[in-house]
Design a protein around this motif. Structure first.
Motif, PDB file in Angstrom:
ATOM      1  N   GLN A  96       0.829  -1.208   0.000  1.00 22.05           N
ATOM      2  CA  GLN A  96       0.000   0.000   0.000  1.00 22.05           C
ATOM      3  C   GLN A  96       0.866   1.261   0.000  1.00 22.05           C
ATOM      4  OE1 GLN A  96      -1.780   0.974   3.665  1.00 22.05           O
ATOM      5  NE2 GLN A  96      -3.224   2.449   2.825  1.00 22.05           N
ATOM      6  N   ILE A  97       1.857   1.298   0.882  1.00 26.76           N
ATOM      7  CA  ILE A  97       2.723   2.479   0.974  1.00 26.76           C
ATOM      8  C   ILE A  97       3.499   2.666  -0.325  1.00 26.76           C
ATOM      9  CG2 ILE A  97       4.696   3.494   2.174  1.00 26.76           C
ATOM     10  CD1 ILE A  97       2.161   3.550   3.809  1.00 26.76           C
ATOM     11  N   ALA A  98       3.972   1.567  -0.923  1.00 24.94           N
ATOM     12  CA  ALA A  98       4.722   1.672  -2.182  1.00 24.94           C
ATOM     13  C   ALA A  98       3.844   2.250  -3.286  1.00 24.94           C
ATOM     14  CB  ALA A  98       5.260   0.301  -2.584  1.00 24.94           C
ATOM     15  N   ARG A  99       2.619   1.774  -3.391  1.00 30.54           N
ATOM     16  CA  ARG A  99       1.734   2.277  -4.439  1.00 30.54           C
ATOM     17  C   ARG A  99       1.385   3.743  -4.208  1.00 30.54           C
ATOM     18  NH1 ARG A  99      -0.923  -1.421  -7.839  1.00 30.54           N
ATOM     19  NH2 ARG A  99      -2.605   0.092  -8.087  1.00 30.54           N
ATOM     20  N   GLN A 100       1.208   4.115  -2.949  1.00 32.33           N
ATOM     21  CA  GLN A 100       0.901   5.514  -2.647  1.00 32.33           C
ATOM     22  C   GLN A 100       2.096   6.410  -2.962  1.00 32.33           C
ATOM     23  OE1 GLN A 100      -0.305   5.124   1.425  1.00 32.33           O
ATOM     24  NE2 GLN A 100      -2.441   4.720   0.918  1.00 32.33           N
ATOM     25  N   THR A 101       3.308   5.924  -2.654  1.00 35.16           N
ATOM     26  CA  THR A 101       4.517   6.683  -2.972  1.00 35.16           C
ATOM     27  C   THR A 101       4.632   6.875  -4.479  1.00 35.16           C
ATOM     28  OG1 THR A 101       5.634   5.788  -1.016  1.00 35.16           O
ATOM     29  CG2 THR A 101       7.030   6.744  -2.720  1.00 35.16           C
ATOM     30  N   VAL A 102       4.345   5.831  -5.242  1.00 35.64           N
ATOM     31  CA  VAL A 102       4.382   5.925  -6.698  1.00 35.64           C
ATOM     32  C   VAL A 102       3.376   6.952  -7.203  1.00 35.64           C
ATOM     33  CG1 VAL A 102       3.734   4.665  -8.785  1.00 35.64           C
ATOM     34  CG2 VAL A 102       5.333   3.641  -7.174  1.00 35.64           C
ATOM     35  N   SER A 103       2.171   6.948  -6.628  1.00 41.11           N
ATOM     36  CA  SER A 103       1.122   7.841  -7.114  1.00 41.11           C
ATOM     37  C   SER A 103       1.454   9.310  -6.878  1.00 41.11           C
ATOM     38  CB  SER A 103      -0.210   7.503  -6.441  1.00 41.11           C
ATOM     39  OG  SER A 103      -0.214   7.881  -5.079  1.00 41.11           O
ATOM     40  N   GLN A 104       2.344   9.587  -5.913  1.00 39.77           N
ATOM     41  CA  GLN A 104       2.712  10.973  -5.608  1.00 39.77           C
ATOM     42  C   GLN A 104       3.735  11.532  -6.586  1.00 39.77           C
ATOM     43  OE1 GLN A 104       3.989  10.652  -1.543  1.00 39.77           O
ATOM     44  NE2 GLN A 104       1.956  10.107  -0.800  1.00 39.77           N
ATOM     45  N   GLY A 105       4.362  10.668  -7.390  1.00 43.74           N
ATOM     46  CA  GLY A 105       5.342  11.138  -8.363  1.00 43.74           C
ATOM     47  C   GLY A 105       6.726  11.281  -7.759  1.00 43.74           C
ATOM     48  N   THR A 106       7.702  11.566  -8.596  1.00 48.73           N
ATOM     49  CA  THR A 106       9.085  11.708  -8.152  1.00 48.73           C
ATOM     50  C   THR A 106       9.366  13.160  -7.762  1.00 48.73           C
ATOM     51  OG1 THR A 106       9.750  11.991 -10.463  1.00 48.73           O
ATOM     52  CG2 THR A 106       9.899   9.781  -9.547  1.00 48.73           C
ATOM     53  N   ALA A 107      10.552  13.380  -7.220  1.00 45.76           N
ATOM     54  CA  ALA A 107      10.903  14.708  -6.716  1.00 45.76           C
ATOM     55  C   ALA A 107      10.905  15.759  -7.819  1.00 45.76           C
ATOM     56  CB  ALA A 107      12.272  14.660  -6.032  1.00 45.76           C
ATOM     57  N   ASP A 108      11.183  15.352  -9.059  1.00 46.36           N
ATOM     58  CA  ASP A 108      11.208  16.327 -10.155  1.00 46.36           C
ATOM     59  C   ASP A 108       9.827  16.581 -10.754  1.00 46.36           C
ATOM     60  OD1 ASP A 108      10.710  14.007 -11.514  1.00 46.36           O
ATOM     61  OD2 ASP A 108      12.437  14.132 -12.849  1.00 46.36           O
ATOM     62  N   GLY A 109       8.810  16.007 -10.109  1.00 44.45           N
ATOM     63  CA  GLY A 109       7.449  16.255 -10.564  1.00 44.45           C
ATOM     64  C   GLY A 109       6.942  15.281 -11.602  1.00 44.45           C
ATOM     65  N   THR A 110       7.743  14.266 -11.966  1.00 39.80           N
ATOM     66  CA  THR A 110       7.308  13.286 -12.958  1.00 39.80           C
ATOM     67  C   THR A 110       6.307  12.324 -12.345  1.00 39.80           C
ATOM     68  OG1 THR A 110       9.480  13.393 -14.013  1.00 39.80           O
ATOM     69  CG2 THR A 110       8.061  11.542 -14.598  1.00 39.80           C
ATOM     70  N   LYS A 111       5.158  12.204 -12.968  1.00 43.52           N
ATOM     71  CA  LYS A 111       4.114  11.314 -12.487  1.00 43.52           C
ATOM     72  C   LYS A 111       4.164   9.991 -13.234  1.00 43.52           C
ATOM     73  CE  LYS A 111       2.048  14.242  -9.633  1.00 43.52           C
ATOM     74  NZ  LYS A 111       1.905  13.988  -8.190  1.00 43.52           N
ATOM     75  N   ASP A 112       3.651   8.958 -12.587  1.00 45.32           N
ATOM     76  CA  ASP A 112       3.512   7.687 -13.267  1.00 45.32           C
ATOM     77  C   ASP A 112       2.493   7.835 -14.389  1.00 45.32           C
ATOM     78  OD1 ASP A 112       3.978   5.058 -13.803  1.00 45.32           O
ATOM     79  OD2 ASP A 112       2.766   4.260 -12.164  1.00 45.32           O
ATOM     80  N   ALA A 113       2.590   7.014 -15.401  1.00 42.35           N
ATOM     81  CA  ALA A 113       1.699   7.133 -16.547  1.00 42.35           C
ATOM     82  C   ALA A 113       1.355   5.755 -17.078  1.00 42.35           C
ATOM     83  CB  ALA A 113       2.359   7.971 -17.653  1.00 42.35           C
ATOM     84  N   SER A 114       0.148   5.632 -17.582  1.00 43.16           N
ATOM     85  CA  SER A 114      -0.256   4.392 -18.229  1.00 43.16           C
ATOM     86  C   SER A 114       0.622   4.131 -19.448  1.00 43.16           C
ATOM     87  CB  SER A 114      -1.726   4.472 -18.657  1.00 43.16           C
ATOM     88  OG  SER A 114      -2.577   4.666 -17.547  1.00 43.16           O
ATOM     89  N   VAL A 115       0.936   2.866 -19.665  1.00 39.51           N
ATOM     90  CA  VAL A 115       1.756   2.489 -20.818  1.00 39.51           C
ATOM     91  C   VAL A 115       0.831   2.208 -21.990  1.00 39.51           C
ATOM     92  CG1 VAL A 115       3.456   0.867 -21.712  1.00 39.51           C
ATOM     93  CG2 VAL A 115       3.505   1.524 -19.296  1.00 39.51           C
TER      94      VAL A 115
END
Length: 479
Positions: A96-115
């Motif tokens: 749960q924590i890993a998925r939530q961390t992913v959903s917040q994006g990286t420090a440079d503002g890059t968000k996860d995206a559907s492939v």
């Protein structure tokens, strides 16, 4: 009220389709629960769990964000967490924590995206071409039965089983120590307290691992970045969103970057698919290292003696501040050396064969090689977190030495002779050999030529093989 184990809006037991689950994460901010249900912020090993309102008391931070009418549900959630009776790490919470961390994006503002379909096709074609190029530089056949393009959320789902295998041995030692620090006559009376601490320990480990894996998901470009096979066997995987971030400032066309990374992923897949003992050798070295970890019982006794159920973060602080350290014994040093050498040999072999395949074909091969070498040597914040968690840095300290040794072996014995060394772990170079690669190559030449002579004489009916070393044989089998 959620029907999940802790009521924090965990993903369903059956993982959703990667893209759909990740899309829902993005739309909802990472699930039904708060972005971080315990109020922990930041990474352990990179500033600790703090740095936000309520950081001194994460549970107060959580409860303070709720309406009075929700307090009953909050306490019910807390009770469910404390009643956890699983293994040493609460892996439901980690996911749960890993998925939530992913959903917040990286420090440079890059968000996860559907492939999308185009990206999936591009990855499949890159891996297919990479395998064709690798056929010319290694005797190991393709090890990738399929090629997939993952989002960050899909990487989390696919690699958690491997993380469980890596982390559980260390966490188990801490959990066992919690029950051993009290005198035997007191353990029965303190049973409920120890059980509560173990549940809290599982939650704290789960939170730390979840954050580390979530941040690492924002950095990796494939399934083998740290030198270990984290994904399913035979599945070459690349992360297009992270490849785009990796190559953004390199001045190299995206297609070349992706192809070079596909070469590395495909090379790792060949090695792990056709060297059957390698995976267990690496994971066994991690387990051997974990068995040598010594828990600081004095610190743990102090924590047990002063444990306050209303102040559960003190247990987290103890875990974070080095409650367990590797023992300074010959066995522990040998386990660490064995693991570091094995990682260096894997990464060095991949570096050497990928360079041989890419150099004649990609103008950016040298620049990409150096960038990746530096990236692996320095490590990222999530790797540092993992080092804090189990006292082990999963990166090859001697990558360049190993790469030079494999290149020298290729020159001296050819591709087949080089790759034949993977037939058995006892045939591989040692840490000492990395100090003197020319000596290892020279010694191996003599050993192989003597073996060839013995086999030839035996086949010709010679009564007794001639074991005397002949200087004229030196270099006979070089190419």
């Amino acid at each position: 009220m959620s029907d999940t184990p802790f009521g924090f809006g965990l993903p369903p037991e059956e993982p959703e389709d990667g893209d759909e689950g990740k899309k829902k994460d993005q739309e909802s901010g990472g699930g039904q629960g708060p972005a971080n249900p315990f109020g922990f912020g930041g990474l352990p090993g990179a500033g600790g769990f703090g740095g936000g309102p309520g950081a001194d008391n994460p549970f107060a931070a959580m409860f303070g964000s709720l309406n009075p009418t929700d307090l009953g549900a909050a306490f019910q959630q807390l009770g469910q967490m404390l009643s956890y009776e699983g293994g040493p790490v609460n892996w439901d919470m980690a996911k749960q924590i890993a998925r939530q961390t992913v959903s917040q994006g990286t420090a440079d503002g890059t968000k996860d995206a559907s492939v999308g379909p185009a990206e999936r096709t591009a990855v499949q074609e890159a891996v297919r071409l990479a395998d064709l190029w690798l056929d010319d530089v290694t005797s190991l056949p393709s090890g990738a039965g399929s090629a997939v393009a993952w989002s960050r959320a899909e990487w989390v789902e696919a690699t958690l089983p491997a993380w469980k295998e890596l982390v559980d041995p260390v966490a188990e030692r801490v959990g066992t120590a919690m029950g051993d620090v009290l005198p035997e006559e007191m353990q029965a009376m303190a049973g409920p307290l120890i059980g509560m601490m173990r549940s809290m320990g599982g939650a704290m480990f789960g939170t730390q691992i979840g954050q580390a894996v979530g941040v690492l998901a924002g950095e990796v470009v494939g399934s083998t970045d740290i030198g270990l096979p984290l994904g399913p066997a035979g599945k070459a995987a690349l992360l297009p969103v992270n490849i785009g971030t990796f190559g953004k400032d390199l001045g190299v066309p995206k297609e070349e970057v992706q192809l070079y990374l596909a070469l590395r992923e495909a090379a790792h897949q060949r090695l792990f698919a056709h060297v059957p003992w390698l995976r267990s050798h690496l994971f066994g070295a991690v387990d051997g290292y974990a068995r040598g970890i010594k828990v600081d019982t004095a610190k743990l006794e102090d924590v047990v003696g002063q444990f306050d159920p209303q102040n559960p973060e003190q247990l987290q602080d103890a875990l974070q501040q080095g409650m367990f350290q590797p023992e300074d014994t010959p066995e522990q040093k040998a386990a660490l050396a064995r693991l570091e050498t094995a990682l260096a040999l894997v990464e060095g072999w991949v570096d050497a064969v990928v360079h041989a395949a890419a150099k004649p074909r990609l103008s950016s091969a040298d620049a990409l090689r150096e960038t990746l070498r530096r990236r692996r040597a320095s490590g990222g914040p999530a790797e540092q977190t993992f080092a804090t968690l189990i006292g082990l840095e999963l990166r090859p300290r001697r990558l360049r030495d190993a790469s030079r040794l494999w290149a020298s072996l290729t020159d001296a014995r050819g591709v087949d002779g080089r790759d034949a060394l993977w037939a058995h772990p006892d045939m591989l170079p040692t840490a000492t050999d990395l100090d003197d690669p020319d000596g290892f190559v020279h010694r191996e030449q003599i050993d192989f030529s003597e073996l060839d002579k013995m086999l030839g004489e035996a086949a010709g009916g010679s009564e007794k093989p001639n074991l005397k070393k002949d200087d004229d044989t030196k270099g006979d089998d070089t190419e």
